[in-house]
Design a protein around this motif. Structure first.
Motif, mmCIF file in Angstrom:
data_model
loop_
_atom_site.group_PDB
_atom_site.id
_atom_site.type_symbol
_atom_site.label_atom_id
_atom_site.label_comp_id
_atom_site.label_asym_id
_atom_site.label_seq_id
_atom_site.Cartn_x
_atom_site.Cartn_y
_atom_site.Cartn_z
ATOM 1 N N GLU A 173 10.944 -31.400 -35.141
ATOM 2 C CA GLU A 173 10.572 -32.382 -36.155
ATOM 3 C C GLU A 173 9.241 -32.008 -36.798
ATOM 4 O O GLU A 173 8.289 -31.660 -36.111
ATOM 5 C CB GLU A 173 10.493 -33.772 -35.518
ATOM 6 N N GLN A 174 9.214 -32.119 -38.125
ATOM 7 C CA GLN A 174 7.981 -31.831 -38.836
ATOM 8 C C GLN A 174 6.958 -32.933 -38.588
ATOM 9 O O GLN A 174 7.328 -34.113 -38.562
ATOM 10 C CB GLN A 174 8.247 -31.732 -40.349
ATOM 11 N N VAL A 175 5.702 -32.533 -38.420
ATOM 12 C CA VAL A 175 4.681 -33.524 -38.098
ATOM 13 C C VAL A 175 3.617 -33.642 -39.187
ATOM 14 O O VAL A 175 3.360 -34.726 -39.690
ATOM 15 C CB VAL A 175 4.015 -33.212 -36.748
ATOM 16 N N HIS A 176 3.019 -32.544 -39.546
ATOM 17 C CA HIS A 176 1.876 -32.627 -40.459
ATOM 18 C C HIS A 176 1.576 -31.228 -40.980
ATOM 19 O O HIS A 176 1.930 -30.235 -40.335
ATOM 20 C CB HIS A 176 0.649 -33.166 -39.709
ATOM 21 N N THR A 177 0.909 -31.170 -42.118
ATOM 22 C CA THR A 177 0.516 -29.877 -42.680
ATOM 23 C C THR A 177 -1.001 -29.767 -42.678
ATOM 24 O O THR A 177 -1.690 -30.676 -43.117
ATOM 25 C CB THR A 177 1.099 -29.714 -44.094
ATOM 26 N N PHE A 178 -1.477 -28.667 -42.142
ATOM 27 C CA PHE A 178 -2.911 -28.454 -41.961
ATOM 28 C C PHE A 178 -3.373 -27.375 -42.923
ATOM 29 O O PHE A 178 -2.819 -26.279 -42.940
ATOM 30 C CB PHE A 178 -3.201 -28.040 -40.523
ATOM 31 N N GLY A 179 -4.401 -27.678 -43.698
ATOM 32 C CA GLY A 179 -4.776 -26.719 -44.726
ATOM 33 C C GLY A 179 -6.239 -26.681 -45.066
ATOM 34 O O GLY A 179 -6.589 -26.514 -46.239
ATOM 35 N N TYR A 199 7.004 -30.166 -33.944
ATOM 36 C CA TYR A 199 7.108 -30.159 -32.495
ATOM 37 C C TYR A 199 8.562 -30.001 -32.088
ATOM 38 O O TYR A 199 9.474 -30.411 -32.805
ATOM 39 C CB TYR A 199 6.447 -31.376 -31.846
ATOM 40 N N ALA A 200 8.753 -29.329 -30.966
ATOM 41 C CA ALA A 200 10.079 -29.068 -30.428
ATOM 42 C C ALA A 200 10.123 -29.589 -29.008
ATOM 43 O O ALA A 200 9.108 -29.626 -28.309
ATOM 44 C CB ALA A 200 10.374 -27.569 -30.448
ATOM 45 N N LEU A 242 -1.914 -29.536 -31.706
ATOM 46 C CA LEU A 242 -1.278 -30.009 -30.471
ATOM 47 C C LEU A 242 -1.487 -31.508 -30.301
ATOM 48 O O LEU A 242 -0.553 -32.260 -30.021
ATOM 49 C CB LEU A 242 -1.843 -29.243 -29.272
ATOM 50 N N ASN A 243 -2.711 -31.955 -30.482
ATOM 51 C CA ASN A 243 -2.993 -33.383 -30.311
ATOM 52 C C ASN A 243 -2.204 -34.239 -31.300
ATOM 53 O O ASN A 243 -1.678 -35.296 -30.935
ATOM 54 C CB ASN A 243 -4.488 -33.659 -30.499
ATOM 55 N N THR A 244 -2.133 -33.777 -32.513
ATOM 56 C CA THR A 244 -1.403 -34.526 -33.533
ATOM 57 C C THR A 244 0.071 -34.629 -33.163
ATOM 58 O O THR A 244 0.678 -35.701 -33.284
ATOM 59 C CB THR A 244 -1.558 -33.842 -34.907
ATOM 60 N N CYS A 245 0.631 -33.535 -32.702
ATOM 61 C CA CYS A 245 2.052 -33.547 -32.336
ATOM 62 C C CYS A 245 2.289 -34.401 -31.096
ATOM 63 O O CYS A 245 3.301 -35.109 -30.997
ATOM 64 C CB CYS A 245 2.553 -32.123 -32.099
ATOM 65 N N LEU A 246 1.355 -34.340 -30.164
ATOM 66 C CA LEU A 246 1.496 -35.146 -28.953
ATOM 67 C C LEU A 246 1.481 -36.627 -29.296
ATOM 68 O O LEU A 246 2.275 -37.418 -28.777
ATOM 69 C CB LEU A 246 0.378 -34.796 -27.961
ATOM 70 N N GLU A 247 0.597 -36.998 -30.199
ATOM 71 C CA GLU A 247 0.556 -38.394 -30.636
ATOM 72 C C GLU A 247 1.878 -38.820 -31.256
ATOM 73 O O GLU A 247 2.378 -39.918 -30.999
ATOM 74 C CB GLU A 247 -0.547 -38.577 -31.681
ATOM 75 N N GLN A 248 2.409 -37.946 -32.089
ATOM 76 C CA GLN A 248 3.678 -38.278 -32.744
ATOM 77 C C GLN A 248 4.787 -38.425 -31.715
ATOM 78 O O GLN A 248 5.591 -39.364 -31.784
ATOM 79 C CB GLN A 248 4.021 -37.173 -33.744
ATOM 80 N N LEU A 249 4.817 -37.497 -30.768
ATOM 81 C CA LEU A 249 5.830 -37.588 -29.710
ATOM 82 C C LEU A 249 5.701 -38.910 -28.968
ATOM 83 O O LEU A 249 6.681 -39.618 -28.736
ATOM 84 C CB LEU A 249 5.671 -36.407 -28.750
ATOM 85 N N ARG A 250 4.470 -39.240 -28.592
ATOM 86 C CA ARG A 250 4.258 -40.482 -27.838
ATOM 87 C C ARG A 250 4.711 -41.688 -28.620
ATOM 88 O O ARG A 250 5.270 -42.636 -28.060
ATOM 89 C CB ARG A 250 2.773 -40.620 -27.482
#
Lengths: 237, 237
Positions: free
Chosen positions: A88-94, A110-111, A146-154
């Motif tokens: 799943e797409q989470v965020h774009t960092f730029g 995240y997978a 990683l933190n951003t994806c972990l938050e989304q997963l949670r």
DNA sequence: ATTTTAATGTGTCATAAGTACATATTTATT
DNA sequence: AATAAATATGTACTTATGACACATTAAAAT
């Protein structure tokens, strides 16, 4: 011009299509797995001098002839042999300075992987599973990713039956709870957890019991078919 | 090679840095406003032949020397004169065929504007406010982008005090409720709405009343200071 | 001055969800 | 037969949600 934009040609060559007038686009994958009652993430040793000895997420540049959302599947398949994976797409960092070799904007996904099922040959590929809780820093801005994806997963595991992607097809409620506890990094009350899960109507009672335990076995459940992805083949690499 | 990748040089020239071996990155803005009890979105006539007569979102290529998250602020300021605006990244869209002139991946943001406060000169800029409910189709994949942003907005208004960005500094609870109803496209019960908002502790009682009404005036409220953005200057264009 | 209009402001009851917490049951092992 | 280690389950309390009605206020009309 920002410091981050000064780079040696040697570094530059490592990344195709990368110069200062063309922004490069990549995908990065936060690949979660679950083992030994811990949430893990799949990392690779960074190949950049600036980050020697540090770990980073799996990623690659997006190719001109593939959909953005296909790129993470390609990366996962080519680097780990894993197919049919929840992504799943989470965020774009730029931010400008996020990549020392030039301007690279990255879309993070995240997978969720069932480690035991996929039988990944991690060590042969310089890939290693790390307990999420033990990760202090990563190359690039990958700790932030990683933190951003972990938050989304949670925030998603009580809404949608995504956590099941971390587990084998048959599991006891205890195992399910342990996965939730690992993701949330907290202890849960057994009775309340079961009540909450029961009301979601995600589980199929398999009419089987655990075995080979030195205590009372629990019932085995599976995720209801309507929530499953089509196949579950894992390619051998 | 995919049909979408065949293009005429004339079209190609419209977009700088655009070719088939370099993916271009843009940002697109879903700019929401509120007027006449309707949720509006700011659109511009598409400048592409393929989409002649159709409307599209405001957007631009990301520049090599700006952060990704700065680009939408730049676009907003340069195209509308608006500053100090609430903006949030939503999703990145990158299917191969989404832009007829070449490979462009776009990161979508939504913005919330107090229309009356910003006094945007829309007509002079080919910009027009459209009621979200009346929009049937848009150029590119912008209808999809709009829907995605609208969903995100809807899922956030009870979590965070973002809807206040659509309103003037002083408002009655009725006005607030009308904004929520416009966003959610549904009628709400007055008493239940007030209960829910009260418990959030977002509102500052201003000890003022509405005036110039032909009926009983309501109390005026403002968003508590701690939730406000710093300044509220709007540049004149 | 009185009435009308059109809105504001407020509370209760029933239902659903969340949280804290303890005991009897089952299986394998000794 | 007793023990160890886990499973399975229910209740009481609190909090949130949703449906619903009436007295009050200010301006405008009469």
């Amino acid at each position: 011009m920002a410091k981050s934009l000064q780079l040696k040609t040697a570094e530059l060559e490592k990344i195709s299509h990368l110069d200062y007038f063309n922004i490069a686009l990549s995908v990065d994958l936060v690949i979660f797995g679950y083992e030994d009652k811990e949430l893990k993430v799949l990392l690779i040793k960074s190949d950049l001098e600036e980050f020697s000895g540090m770990y980073s997420l799996l990623g690659d540049l997006v190719r001109p002839d593939e959909d953005l959302d296909s790129a993470p599947y390609r990366v996962l398949l080519s680097r780990t042999g894993m197919d049919d994976v929840f992504l799943e797409q989470v965020h774009t960092f730029g931010s400008i300075g996020r990549h020392p070799s030039g301007r690279v904007i990255t879309t993070a996904y995240y997978a969720l992987i069932d480690i035991r099922h996929h039988q990944l040959q991690v060590d042969s590929n310089e890939l290693h599973w790390h307990a999420v809780n033990d990760i202090k820093k990563l190359a690039f801005d990958h700790k932030l990713i990683l933190n951003t994806c972990l938050e989304q997963l949670r925030s998603q595991i009580m809404e949608k039956p995504v956590a099941f992607n971390l587990m084998q097809d048959k599991f006891s409620l205890r195992e399910l709870q342990e996965v939730y506890e690992a993701i949330l990094d907290t202890k849960l009350d057994r009775r309340n957890f079961r009540k909450k899960i029961a009301v979601k109507d995600w589980l199929q009672d398999l009419n089987e019991m655990e075995s080979n335990l030195s205590h009372r076995p629990g019932k085995l459940y599976g995720l209801k078919k309507q929530f499953k992805r089509k196949s579950s083949k894992a390619l051998v690499i």
